[in-house]
Scaffold this motif. Structure first.
Motif, mmCIF file in Angstrom:
data_model
loop_
_atom_site.group_PDB
_atom_site.id
_atom_site.type_symbol
_atom_site.label_atom_id
_atom_site.label_comp_id
_atom_site.label_asym_id
_atom_site.label_seq_id
_atom_site.Cartn_x
_atom_site.Cartn_y
_atom_site.Cartn_z
ATOM 1 N N GLY A 129 48.942 -5.478 100.599
ATOM 2 C CA GLY A 129 49.677 -5.610 101.844
ATOM 3 C C GLY A 129 50.318 -4.275 102.195
ATOM 4 O O GLY A 129 49.965 -3.222 101.653
ATOM 5 N N ARG A 130 51.298 -4.308 103.075
ATOM 6 C CA ARG A 130 51.893 -3.054 103.547
ATOM 7 C C ARG A 130 53.091 -2.606 102.718
ATOM 8 O O ARG A 130 53.512 -1.462 102.800
ATOM 9 N N MET A 131 53.645 -3.515 101.940
ATOM 10 C CA MET A 131 54.928 -3.207 101.299
ATOM 11 C C MET A 131 54.860 -3.032 99.775
ATOM 12 O O MET A 131 55.842 -2.639 99.166
ATOM 13 N N VAL A 132 53.747 -3.371 99.165
ATOM 14 C CA VAL A 132 53.675 -3.335 97.698
ATOM 15 C C VAL A 132 52.576 -2.385 97.239
ATOM 16 O O VAL A 132 51.452 -2.422 97.746
ATOM 17 N N ARG A 133 52.912 -1.507 96.307
ATOM 18 C CA ARG A 133 51.930 -0.631 95.670
ATOM 19 C C ARG A 133 52.087 -0.749 94.160
ATOM 20 O O ARG A 133 53.219 -0.801 93.659
ATOM 21 N N ILE A 134 50.985 -0.811 93.476
ATOM 22 C CA ILE A 134 51.042 -0.840 92.012
ATOM 23 C C ILE A 134 50.186 0.284 91.451
ATOM 24 O O ILE A 134 49.045 0.476 91.870
ATOM 25 N N ASN A 135 50.779 1.030 90.557
ATOM 26 C CA ASN A 135 50.091 2.138 89.869
ATOM 27 C C ASN A 135 49.728 1.711 88.460
ATOM 28 O O ASN A 135 50.616 1.349 87.674
ATOM 29 N N HIS A 144 44.713 17.581 65.929
ATOM 30 C CA HIS A 144 44.186 17.401 64.575
ATOM 31 C C HIS A 144 45.029 16.429 63.758
ATOM 32 O O HIS A 144 44.520 15.714 62.900
ATOM 33 N N ASP A 145 46.345 16.436 64.035
ATOM 34 C CA ASP A 145 47.245 15.644 63.203
ATOM 35 C C ASP A 145 48.039 14.617 63.994
ATOM 36 O O ASP A 145 49.063 14.122 63.535
ATOM 37 N N PHE A 146 47.614 14.326 65.206
ATOM 38 C CA PHE A 146 48.374 13.375 66.031
ATOM 39 C C PHE A 146 47.459 12.778 67.090
ATOM 40 O O PHE A 146 46.692 13.497 67.740
ATOM 41 N N VAL A 147 47.557 11.456 67.250
ATOM 42 C CA VAL A 147 46.802 10.777 68.309
ATOM 43 C C VAL A 147 47.757 9.861 69.050
ATOM 44 O O VAL A 147 48.516 9.117 68.423
ATOM 45 N N ALA A 148 47.729 9.904 70.375
ATOM 46 C CA ALA A 148 48.541 9.000 71.189
ATOM 47 C C ALA A 148 47.641 8.303 72.205
ATOM 48 O O ALA A 148 46.806 8.951 72.848
ATOM 49 N N LEU A 149 47.813 6.985 72.323
ATOM 50 C CA LEU A 149 47.106 6.218 73.348
ATOM 51 C C LEU A 149 48.158 5.428 74.107
ATOM 52 O O LEU A 149 49.020 4.793 73.483
ATOM 53 N N GLY A 150 48.089 5.438 75.422
ATOM 54 C CA GLY A 150 49.121 4.740 76.170
ATOM 55 C C GLY A 150 48.623 4.194 77.483
ATOM 56 O O GLY A 150 47.579 4.604 78.006
ATOM 57 N N SER A 151 49.376 3.244 78.016
ATOM 58 C CA SER A 151 49.067 2.724 79.343
ATOM 59 C C SER A 151 50.381 2.347 80.014
ATOM 60 O O SER A 151 51.399 2.121 79.355
ATOM 61 N N SER A 152 50.342 2.288 81.330
ATOM 62 C CA SER A 152 51.556 1.950 82.071
ATOM 63 C C SER A 152 51.191 1.235 83.357
ATOM 64 O O SER A 152 50.070 1.368 83.866
ATOM 65 N N VAL A 153 52.137 0.471 83.853
ATOM 66 C CA VAL A 153 51.979 -0.148 85.175
ATOM 67 C C VAL A 153 53.324 -0.001 85.874
ATOM 68 O O VAL A 153 54.380 -0.213 85.270
ATOM 69 N N GLN A 154 53.266 0.450 87.120
ATOM 70 C CA GLN A 154 54.499 0.667 87.870
ATOM 71 C C GLN A 154 54.330 0.132 89.278
ATOM 72 O O GLN A 154 53.377 0.483 89.976
ATOM 73 N N GLY A 155 55.243 -0.747 89.690
ATOM 74 C CA GLY A 155 55.163 -1.359 91.012
ATOM 75 C C GLY A 155 56.261 -0.847 91.927
ATOM 76 O O GLY A 155 57.389 -0.626 91.499
ATOM 77 N N ASP A 156 55.908 -0.624 93.196
ATOM 78 C CA ASP A 156 56.881 -0.199 94.212
ATOM 79 C C ASP A 156 56.897 -1.231 95.328
ATOM 80 O O ASP A 156 55.845 -1.645 95.823
#
Lengths: 407, 69
Positions: A129-135, A144-156
């Protein structure tokens, strides 16, 4: 919109007409793409040197969806403080955070390292719609010594005739850390004992609520509160601390031990205002607190002075001042008669400090092509009750952005 | 009840301080008026501060973590 139209105003009119009539075509979306290339050199004299290359692209793929993708390649070399005192008795020498392992490196209190980091970041913004956005976002970062995996959801959510936007964000990240061979030292163990476990794992959960408000035709402001909970392995597997006498002669050296959870709170306010002459003033203020006893306050400001109206030709000096208290378990070194505490770290990043950044950005439009940006800063940390009194860094950043919108 | 009053007061305050219509937003829509600033600059700065300080400010969710802290 005609791709090869040499007259910008005709292109803008065509785009505006297409938007008004709701007739944006696939060609219009293609024209919306931008590509950003950036090269960064981060240099701490006689310590760390990081060279970073970044590529980011984003564009509209439909009436209500936009995607972005980013790639970062960091090359890191140098030496950083291990946490040990500068005393003459070198028991052994570990590697360092984010890097490899070199027993011959540096002085007794620093360690040499050499590593590469590759990070990928993907995002999808969807309008409902016109008023909601979700990222929706996902990222991965590998060293070599570090691994990071991530996800996010952000709504406006836009309210109040789009003068107010409410934001709600959630994120989760899982990390794996260890020394270069995947091992982690036993916390508080004597470095000479060489007692190791397998890789450390940590999960982090983030939440954010925020409000963005149009104040008047030239001013916009934002306030965010964010909360973060991390559970699991929080030690830096390379960091150590010393048992030393009053002359800093080291008797023993131990691996650090941090709590296995951390809760962080931060309050962030930001404002941007365009003056009558077109210059833009930006400022932000943030407060931070966590259950390790670290409290921080940061103020940030910038002034963008346009050298000609529009088209991205400007200079922008900026500055930042940061203060933080030390973590409850931070120590410079352990006294000769002191018992080993439950938690201890001599990592100067957990010490009390005052940090100052001064920087300048210059942006030069490239005719019908894009924009070139040069940015440089000086960063100084005044460390209180740390083995090293301070730390300084110089950054130099070169960026190009190009896309059809510059034509 | 008190919470409802607070929310009402906040909304009244917010709607009271703005009378900016969509066609008056030209200035706010200009490049440089984004509150987060340039995303690449923000990413670079946050990465540096995250790797050198313990009290890192906010502004988003998800870190893009590194083994530097």
């Amino acid at each position: 919109m005609a791709v090869t139209d040499p007259t910008p105003i005709r292109g803008l009119l065509a785009a505006a007409t297409a938007t008004l009539l709701g007739q944006a075509s696939a060609e219009d979306y293609a024209n919306d793409w931008t590509v950003n290339l950036a090269f960064l050199n981060y240099y701490e004299p006689e310590r760390v040197n990081v060279r970073s290359t970044q590529v980011n692209t984003s564009g509209q793929i439909s009436d209500d969806a936009r995607i972005r993708a980013g790639l970062v390649l960091d090359s890191m070399t140098g030496a950083t403080p291990s946490g040990a005192v500068e005393g003459a008795n070198v028991v052994s020498n570990s590697g360092t955070s984010g890097g490899g392992f070199d027993v011959d490196g540096g002085s007794s209190s620093t360690s040499e390292f050499d590593d590469t980091r590759l990070a990928v970041d993907l995002g999808w913004e969807q309008s409902y719609g016109r008023m909601v956005r979700i990222n929706y976002g996902a990222y991965a970062s590998v060293e070599h010594d570090f691994v990071a995996l991530g996800s996010s959801v952000q709504g406006d959510l836009d309210l109040n005739n789009r003068n107010t936007t409410l934001t709600l964000g959630l994120g989760v990240e899982t990390d794996e850390a260890g020394q270069r061979d995947g091992s982690t030292p036993e916390p508080l163990s004597n470095v000479d004992d060489q007692s190791f476990y397998g890789q450390g794992e940590r999960n982090t959960y983030d939440a954010l609520v925020g409000i963005t408000q149009v104040i008047d035709r030239r001013t916009i402001a934002q306030i965010d509160y964010s909360y973060s909970l991390s559970l699991g392995y929080h030690n830096d597997p390379y960091k150590v601390f010393s048992r030393a006498d009053s002359d800093d002669v080291e008797a023993e050296r131990y691996y650090e031990a941090r709590p296995d959870s951390r809760q962080r709170h931060s309050l962030f306010g930001s404002m941007r205002r365009q003056r009558d002459n077109g210059d833009i003033v930006g400022s932000s203020l943030s407060f931070y607190g966590d259950d390790w006893g670290v409290f921080g306050a940061t103020i940030d400001s910038s002034y963008r002075q346009h050298l000609e109206s529009g088209r991205g030709h400007f200079v922008e000096p900026y500055g930042r001042l940061h203060y933080q208290t030390a973590a409850d378990f931070y120590l410079r070194s352990l006294g000769m008669d002191d018992d080993l505490p439950e938690f201890a770290s001599a990592d100067s990043r957990l010490s009390e400090m005052l940090a100052l950044t001064l920087g300048l950005k210059y942006s030069q439009p490239l005719r019908d092509w894009g924009v070139l940006q040069v940015r440089s800063s000086y960063y100084y940390q005044y460390l209180i009750d740390a083995v090293q009194d301070g730390n300084q860094a110089v950054t130099f950043q070169l960026g190009f952005e190009f896309g059809e919108r510059y034509r | 009840m008190r919470r409802v009053l607070w929310m009402s007061a906040l909304l009244m305050l917010l709607s009271g301080c703005t009378a900016v219509q969509p066609w008056e937003r030209g200035t706010l829509a200009e490049p440089g008026m984004e509150l987060g600033g340039d995303p690449v600059d923000g990413y670079v700065d946050n990465h540096i501060y995250f790797s050198r300080e313990a009290a890192v400010g906010s502004g988003g969710v998800g870190g893009g973590g590194c083994g530097c802290n």
